[in-house]
Motif scaffolding. Structure first.
Motif, PDB file in Angstrom:
ATOM      1  N   MET A   1       0.827  -1.205   0.000  1.00  0.00           N
ATOM      2  CA  MET A   1       0.000   0.000   0.000  1.00  0.00           C
ATOM      3  C   MET A   1       0.865   1.261   0.000  1.00  0.00           C
ATOM      4  SD  MET A   1      -3.095  -1.142   2.571  1.00  0.00           S
ATOM      5  CE  MET A   1      -4.088   0.304   2.189  1.00  0.00           C
ATOM      6  N   ALA A   2       2.029   1.198   0.648  1.00  0.00           N
ATOM      7  CA  ALA A   2       2.935   2.344   0.629  1.00  0.00           C
ATOM      8  C   ALA A   2       3.531   2.554  -0.764  1.00  0.00           C
ATOM      9  CB  ALA A   2       4.045   2.153   1.659  1.00  0.00           C
ATOM     10  N   GLU A   3       3.850   1.442  -1.465  1.00  0.00           N
ATOM     11  CA  GLU A   3       4.451   1.552  -2.790  1.00  0.00           C
ATOM     12  C   GLU A   3       3.425   1.930  -3.861  1.00  0.00           C
ATOM     13  OE1 GLU A   3       7.684   1.363  -3.528  1.00  0.00           O
ATOM     14  OE2 GLU A   3       8.113   1.094  -1.395  1.00  0.00           O
ATOM     15  N   MET A   4       2.154   1.652  -3.617  1.00  0.00           N
ATOM     16  CA  MET A   4       1.127   1.933  -4.627  1.00  0.00           C
ATOM     17  C   MET A   4       1.021   3.422  -4.964  1.00  0.00           C
ATOM     18  SD  MET A   4      -0.505  -0.715  -5.887  1.00  0.00           S
ATOM     19  CE  MET A   4      -2.100  -0.042  -6.368  1.00  0.00           C
ATOM     20  N   SER A   5       1.392   4.267  -4.016  1.00  0.00           N
ATOM     21  CA  SER A   5       1.294   5.712  -4.254  1.00  0.00           C
ATOM     22  C   SER A   5       2.549   6.295  -4.892  1.00  0.00           C
ATOM     23  CB  SER A   5       1.023   6.433  -2.922  1.00  0.00           C
ATOM     24  OG  SER A   5       2.069   6.180  -1.988  1.00  0.00           O
ATOM     25  N   ARG A   6       3.538   5.464  -5.178  1.00  0.00           N
ATOM     26  CA  ARG A   6       4.787   5.956  -5.764  1.00  0.00           C
ATOM     27  C   ARG A   6       4.583   6.295  -7.243  1.00  0.00           C
ATOM     28  NH1 ARG A   6       7.976   6.917  -1.285  1.00  0.00           N
ATOM     29  NH2 ARG A   6       8.004   5.069   0.070  1.00  0.00           N
ATOM     30  N   ASP A   7       5.434   7.194  -7.728  1.00  0.00           N
ATOM     31  CA  ASP A   7       5.323   7.637  -9.121  1.00  0.00           C
ATOM     32  C   ASP A   7       5.623   6.518 -10.111  1.00  0.00           C
ATOM     33  OD1 ASP A   7       4.637  10.161  -8.266  1.00  0.00           O
ATOM     34  OD2 ASP A   7       6.687  10.956  -8.393  1.00  0.00           O
ATOM     35  N   TYR A   8       6.565   5.632  -9.770  1.00  0.00           N
ATOM     36  CA  TYR A   8       6.943   4.593 -10.733  1.00  0.00           C
ATOM     37  C   TYR A   8       5.790   3.608 -10.946  1.00  0.00           C
ATOM     38  CZ  TYR A   8       7.742   1.185  -6.969  1.00  0.00           C
ATOM     39  OH  TYR A   8       7.590   0.330  -5.907  1.00  0.00           O
ATOM     40  N   VAL A   9       4.968   3.381  -9.905  1.00  0.00           N
ATOM     41  CA  VAL A   9       3.813   2.500 -10.065  1.00  0.00           C
ATOM     42  C   VAL A   9       2.772   3.164 -10.970  1.00  0.00           C
ATOM     43  CG1 VAL A   9       1.941   1.306  -8.870  1.00  0.00           C
ATOM     44  CG2 VAL A   9       4.220   1.406  -7.847  1.00  0.00           C
ATOM     45  N   THR A  10       2.548   4.464 -10.740  1.00  0.00           N
ATOM     46  CA  THR A  10       1.610   5.198 -11.590  1.00  0.00           C
ATOM     47  C   THR A  10       2.074   5.209 -13.043  1.00  0.00           C
ATOM     48  OG1 THR A  10       1.069   6.614  -9.703  1.00  0.00           O
ATOM     49  CG2 THR A  10       0.424   7.392 -11.873  1.00  0.00           C
TER      50      THR A  10
END
Length: 305
Positions: free
Chosen positions: A190-199
């Motif tokens: 859930m913390a990584e989901m908000s990262r730019d690389y995931v977007t």
């Protein structure tokens, strides 16, 4: 003149600057700065060596009974024999040999239990953290129910249902360890989901499986590695507890917990029969905890600053 002097000074400073460390060198630099972690690693390497080469390291077979050497004290005490360095038990079996073969069983159970719980925990945690909604709620409510029960009691209940054996004990330990990996993976996901690389990966058309296992999972491994290392110590403790209660390895299989259970009646007159298996459990668990502490310091970017 001043310009040439400044240029030469800059070149000298550049030539004397240390080369940047590789990720592996940086990891070892921070890990080795923790002396306790290095000591724990050395102890674990020694125990793993004994477990792998038990057939060559152990002076005797763990099941051989020497009827003329019942409850023989350690070699350095009066009445001891250097053929049995740590003494013998009530049926004349060499304690040192049984401890060495017991390390093989404890390490094997730790590997199986931690690997199974880690794989299942990562899978469920990724699903819960990525999809959220009803799937997340269902998985986390099951995890909360498991965490509401004491882990050892839950393991005892599972083994009691399946039957006492080393395989069922390892399965029970992996099940009771599962909630910790699920919660940790879910939080990291859930913390990584908000990262730019995931977007960015979503924008270019990456599917859910690629996002979960290629983009997100590698960035969640650091805390999972630390938890898995600490999980080894918990697995060894739980295995010893189940063996002590007669629900783990069955006689005559050498296992530290069952050795403690068999020796309880001799605490007053043969202290070595109880002391050495207990020390092996203590030293092994402490070594894994120390190494886990060092891994946390080396893998956590916040602690490096």
């Amino acid at each position: 003149m001043s310009t040439s002097t400044e240029t030469s000074t800059t070149q000298t400073a550049t030539s004397t600057a240390p080369a940047p460390m590789t990720p592996l060198q940086e990891f070892w630099h921070y890990f080795s700065s923790n002396r306790g972690a290095v000591a724990g690693l050395v102890v674990i390497v020694i125990i793993c060596f004994m477990a792998i080469f038990a057939n060559f390291v152990a002076p005797h077979s763990p099941s051989d009974q020497y009827r003329d050497a019942l409850l023989l004290p350690p070699a350095w005490l009066e009445g001891g024999n250097w053929s049995f360095v740590l003494g013998t038990d009530d049926v004349g079996r060499d304690i040192l040999s049984r401890l060495i073969y017991g390390s093989r069983l404890s390490i094997a159970v730790g590997i199986v239990a931690v690997t199974a719980s880690l794989v299942m925990g990562i899978l469920l945690g990724l699903i819960a953290g990525y999809f959220k909604g009803m799937i997340d709620t269902a998985i986390m409510r099951i995890v909360d129910i498991m965490l509401a029960m004491p882990s050892l009691l839950l393991a005892i209940a599972i083994v009691a249902i399946l039957g006492p054996s080393i395989v069922n004990a390892a399965l029970a330990i992996s099940i009771v360890s599962l909630p910790h990996y699920v919660r940790l993976t879910r939080a990291a996901t859930m913390a990584e989901m908000s990262r730019d690389y995931v977007t960015s990966s979503k924008v270019i058309g990456a599917g859910p499986l690629r996002l979960m296992f290629v983009c997100i999972l590698p960035n969640c491994l650091a805390p999972l590695i630390v938890q898995a290392t600490l999980g080894f110590s918990s697995a060894i403790l739980d295995m010893a507890a189940l063996g002590f209660l007669g629900l783990g390895a069955q006689p005559p299989t050498p296992e530290w917990g069952s050795m403690l259970a068999d020796a309880l009646q001799f605490v007053q007159r043969a202290w070595w029969v109880v002391t050495f298996p207990g020390l092996m459990i203590l030293i092994t668990v402490l070594a894994f905890n120390l190494m886990g502490d060092g891994l946390r310091d080396a893998l956590d970017p916040k602690l490096k600053q």
